[in-house]
Enzyme design. Structure first.
Site, mmCIF file in Angstrom:
data_model
loop_
_atom_site.group_PDB
_atom_site.id
_atom_site.type_symbol
_atom_site.label_atom_id
_atom_site.label_comp_id
_atom_site.label_asym_id
_atom_site.label_seq_id
_atom_site.Cartn_x
_atom_site.Cartn_y
_atom_site.Cartn_z
ATOM 1 N N ASP A 131 -8.772 3.202 -2.891
ATOM 2 C CA ASP A 131 -9.849 3.614 -1.995
ATOM 3 C C ASP A 131 -11.101 4.075 -2.728
ATOM 4 O O ASP A 131 -11.362 5.272 -2.842
ATOM 5 C CB ASP A 131 -9.343 4.694 -1.039
ATOM 6 C CG ASP A 131 -8.246 4.163 -0.123
ATOM 7 O OD1 ASP A 131 -8.075 2.921 -0.086
ATOM 8 O OD2 ASP A 131 -7.568 4.967 0.523
ATOM 9 N N ASP A 134 0.854 -1.190 0.000
ATOM 10 C CA ASP A 134 0.000 0.000 0.000
ATOM 11 C C ASP A 134 0.897 1.249 0.000
ATOM 12 O O ASP A 134 2.110 1.147 0.193
ATOM 13 C CB ASP A 134 -0.883 -0.050 1.264
ATOM 14 C CG ASP A 134 -1.947 1.032 1.303
ATOM 15 O OD1 ASP A 134 -2.276 1.600 0.250
ATOM 16 O OD2 ASP A 134 -2.466 1.302 2.423
ATOM 17 N N GLU A 142 2.804 5.117 -3.828
ATOM 18 C CA GLU A 142 2.820 6.084 -4.951
ATOM 19 C C GLU A 142 4.123 6.881 -5.013
ATOM 20 O O GLU A 142 4.543 7.182 -6.147
ATOM 21 C CB GLU A 142 1.614 7.024 -4.830
ATOM 22 C CG GLU A 142 0.273 6.350 -5.041
ATOM 23 C CD GLU A 142 -0.136 5.415 -3.888
ATOM 24 O OE1 GLU A 142 0.208 5.736 -2.740
ATOM 25 O OE2 GLU A 142 -0.733 4.378 -4.156
HETATM 26 O O1 MIG Z 1 -4.137 5.971 4.485
HETATM 27 O O2 MIG Z 1 -3.844 0.693 5.642
HETATM 28 O O3 MIG Z 1 -5.878 1.943 0.188
HETATM 29 O O4 MIG Z 1 -6.885 -0.276 1.535
HETATM 30 O O5 MIG Z 1 -7.031 -0.133 4.350
HETATM 31 C C1 MIG Z 1 -4.899 4.801 4.354
HETATM 32 C C2 MIG Z 1 -5.014 1.424 5.748
HETATM 33 C C3 MIG Z 1 -3.971 3.623 4.239
HETATM 34 C C4 MIG Z 1 -5.048 2.830 2.236
HETATM 35 C C5 MIG Z 1 -5.456 1.602 1.489
HETATM 36 C C6 MIG Z 1 -6.518 0.879 2.242
HETATM 37 C C7 MIG Z 1 -6.001 0.515 3.623
HETATM 38 C C8 MIG Z 1 -5.572 1.767 4.367
HETATM 39 N N1 MIG Z 1 -4.573 2.494 3.571
#
Ligand code: MIG
Length: 762
Positions: free
Chosen positions: A492, A418, A421
């Site tokens: 998201d 996650d 980016e």
């Molecule tokens: O700032 O890890 O897209 O799937 O549950 C949010 C917490 C961070 C973004 C991800 C989401 C995940 C969440 N993350």
């Protein structure tokens, strides 16, 4: 771009030009294969520096490299132009480096735009500044565009691909920016960027089709007919003009060529096709156990629970929270006993904390990005102050690959990447933060779009090396070619009706852009799912490659049993169907590895001559023989369905329908309309609670009225043995219900039993 053509040189399939004003830039056109031509201007003076195409990568030739064999080429001067001919495509290079492409009959496929450029309708400086204030400057142009190409559009041209962009199937008339962006607001169809940058587009013409892959991983721009009806523009602020023109006979040909270069999504382990349960907020051992028990108590199939950031000690990657878990190893192995695997989230940001081993190791070895003063660059993410591993450095990738051992030793089965980016909480990373691009320092602006790609690559390599199975990696950010290493989800989304609608074109376009194994969070991540929305979402989501129910902390709980008995029964019906379809899904995944053609397809990929499907956003195909028309409107208990040419059978009722027209299909809350092509064979497994559950090793072949053949593939579903021939292949023929099975390759054990079921034979 340049002036008159002065001179040219031919060397093999490559023609290098000299124009007025092109000194030192070595503009060239190179024939890569009969259908692939590269157009290149070396603004950087560094040559091709592709991160999508990797020479020498992979276990099989098809896994992402330029084809080695030289195509037959003919180069000659015709008037003031230089004509370069392969067996299938002709390029005409004119003054000003205007390159025109024709098919083998001489019909124009793609012409350079020579007219004046219309006044730009892009953002003004003021609007840009306003957006910057809201944190959206990420989508704007900030520098002069250097490498730019303008090409003609015909009235009828439709444009597909471009990765995970929002909106609809056909990208024509829209403008996009390739700059991997974490945007928490509900994604709308006017968004220019999302998490992934895949600068590849397919153009479907009235007659003919072609692809453009702009292999520039810096911030790039695509105006696909927003500024003008007559042309489209793509360009980048940095890097080179380096694009591939792909000519072919069909959209499928173009996708096959693109994925031959950038790699094909490989087979995943069979269990990854099962149902995945997730939520941000399963904050303890008890919560995880409660969810696993809930799944089994409700007799719901499931192969995996995802551990979101809650499991970590203070959001420190490669650690576990000892306060909320007594014994994480035991939790993971208890889940395994229930047939449920664990996938853990891993973010790139490493917490700044003395004596935290990941931080200390990285500092000692100089593995984190630095600012221009030479200090380690610090921003904030979940653990607070955090530093960013420099994944463009092969040594850092190697180190991160070794870190995966921590998870592998605990019994974890896959990794969910996650925030890569990379996302950051204290403003975006400045453009000039210093990273590495393989063998040289490179500013953030030049590695941003490949940060997630490199992180996924390193994760893949670690799991390949240390776990001995096909690595299961899920990523949020990626670039062209990431499909070699990782699957993905669309980030998201929200529990809103516009997002269940958007999922269809988004997954279809990702698939056409090489990213086959993808899914959107079922039920929606942000906001709160209603029972009806959840029911409709699980009906549609069960046909997507990645089938995961996930939602955000603070939102309504979203396990299938949270919405009452009716929705639970509906969920079970479609989750069971998913498990029945496992061998069909697996066959499709095999097809993707061999050809690049995605499992989930827009109708236009199968029926490109049919004008009714070029903008069809609310139906999709699973393979070439199953059409899904989910209900994506609140309150709807019927919907309009379009079936392309041929005879189709309603999967649920057996109703026979002739394609080529629209009709209204009744769809009460428990019905997702599904149609199967006449003559089809659909391979199935008996319903089970997880893929490994023994059901007599039975394969069921469902035969529909009509005639057809089908190729079925079988292997151990786990490792890379199949690349050494450890698989079976069957040719199955259906002559109106008379089914014959012929083994075409034997390299794996036989099924316990094969059963033929004739469906809808009156
Ligand atoms: O700032 O890890 O897209 O799937 O549950 C949010 C917490 C961070 C973004 C991800 C989401 C995940 C969440 N993350």
């Amino acid at each position: 771009m340049f002036g008159k053509l002065k001179n040219y040189q031919v060397s093999g399939g490559r023609v290098t030009f000299e124009f007025e004003g092109s000194d030192g830039l070595k503009p060239c056109v190179e024939v890569i294969t009969d259908t692939i031509f590269n157009v290149f201007v070396d603004y950087d003076g560094l040559g091709h520096r592709s991160r999508a195409i990797e020479e020498g990568f992979g276990e099989q030739a098809v896994f992402g490299q330029l084809p080695q064999k030289e195509a037959e080429t003919e180069v000659k001067k015709e008037g003031s132009a230089v004509v370069i001919r392969s067996k299938k495509v002709t390029a005409k290079v004119n003054d000003g480096f205007a390159v025109d492409f024709y098919d083998r009959e001489g019909n124009p496929l793609s012409l350079a735009w020579r007219g004046e450029r219309k006044e730009k309708t892009g953002l003004s400086e003021r609007e840009l500044a306003m957006l910057a204030g809201e944190g959206h400057a990420i989508s704007g142009k900030t520098k002069e565009i250097r490498a730019e190409e303008r090409r003609s559009l015909d009235r009828e041209d439709c444009i597909y691909g471009l990765g995970d962009k929002t909106g609809f199937l056909n990208k024509r008339h829209y403008e996009y920016v390739m700059w991997n962006s974490d945007i928490p607001d509900p994604h709308e169809d006017n968004f220019k960027s999302l998490y992934k940058s895949i600068p590849f587009m397919l153009v479907l013409k009235q007659k003919g089709v072609y692809g453009i892959f702009f292999d520039n991983h810096c911030k790039s721009f695509f105006d696909l007919g927003k500024e003008s009806e007559d042309y489209y523009v793509f360009g980048a602020e940095e890097g080179n003009l380096d694009y591939y023109f792909i000519g072919g006979d069909s959209l499928k040909d173009v996708i096959s060529d693109y994925t031959a270069m950038t790699g094909r999504a490989p087979m995943q382990q069979l269990w990854t096709l099962g149902y995945h349960q997730s939520r941000w907020g399963y904050e303890s051992e008890e919560k995880i156990r409660e969810v696993a028990e809930g799944l089994r108590r409700n007799n719901l199939p499931c192969d995996c629970i995802h551990f979101d950031i809650d499991y970590m000690d203070n959001y420190k990657v490669f650690t576990w929270n000892k306060e909320t878990y007594q014994d994480e190893k035991k939790v993971i192995s208890d889940l395994k006993d229930m047939g449920i695997k664990a996938v853990t989230i891993i973010d790139p940001g490493v917490k700044v904390e003395k004596d935290y081993y990941v931080y200390e190791e990285g500092v000692a070895q100089d593995f984190f990005a630095r600012d221009t003063e030479g200090d380690i660059y610090v921003n904030a993410v979940w653990p607070g102050d955090a530093v960013f591993p420099d994944f463009g450095n092969p040594k850092v990738r190697h180190w991160w690959a070794e870190k995966q051992k921590y998870l592998i030793d605990l019994g974890v089965s896959g990794v969910w990447n996650d925030m890569n980016e990379p996302a950051s909480f204290r403003g975006p990373l400045p453009d000039d933060v210093v990273f590495t691009d393989e063998d040289r320092p490179a500013p953030h602006s030049q590695i941003h779009n490949i940060y997630g790609h490199n992180m996924a690559k390193s994760t893949y390599e670690g799991w390949k090396e240390y776990a001995g199975k096909r690595p299961f990696v899920i990523t949020r950010a990626c670039y062209s070619g990431s499909q070699k290493y990782t699957t993905a989800w669309t980030g998201d989304n929200h529990s809103i009706w516009s997002h269940i609608r958007m999922m269809i074109p988004q997954i279809c376009n990702l698939g056409m852009s090489g990213m086959n194994f993808v899914g959107a969070d079922v039920g929606g991540f942000g906001s709160d799912a209603t029972p009806e929305l959840f029911a409709r979402w699980i009906q549609a989501g069960c046909f997507m490659p990645l089938f995961r129910d996930h939602c955000a902390l603070g939102g309504r709980r979203q396990e299938p049993w949270q919405f009452g008995e009716e929705v639970l029964a509906i969920s079970k019906k479609y989750m069971d169907l998913r498990y029945e379809l496992l061998p069909y899904l697996y066959d499709l995944m095999h097809e993707t590895e061999m050809t690049g053609i995605p499992m989930v397809r827009p109708l236009v990929l199968e029926y490109e001559a049919d004008e009714n499907v070029r903008n069809r956003n609310d139906e999709f195909m699973l393979g070439d023989r199953m059409l899904i028309a989910p209900v994506v409107e609140q309150g709807a208990r019927e919907r309009m369905v379009y079936l392309p040419e041929g005879i189709w059978y309603d999967y649920w009722t057996g109703e026979r329908r002739e394609g080529g027209s629209f009709f209204v299909k009744e769809a009460p809350l428990d019905v997702c309309p599904v149609y199967v092509k006449a003559g089809a064979v659909i391979p199935k497994y008996p319903v089970r609670l997880h893929v490994g559950e023994d059901k007599d090793d039975l394969l069921i072949l469902e035969a529909y009225p009509g005639e057809g053949t089908y190729g079925h593939y079988q292997d151990n579903g786990q490792d890379f043995g199949y690349r050494q021939g450890e698989f079976n292949e069957y040719k199955i023929s259906n002559r109106n219900g008379e089914v014959t099975v012929e083994k075409q390759h034997q390299g794996y054990r036989d099924y316990g039993k094969i059963e033929v079921v004739r469906r809808f034979f009156g």
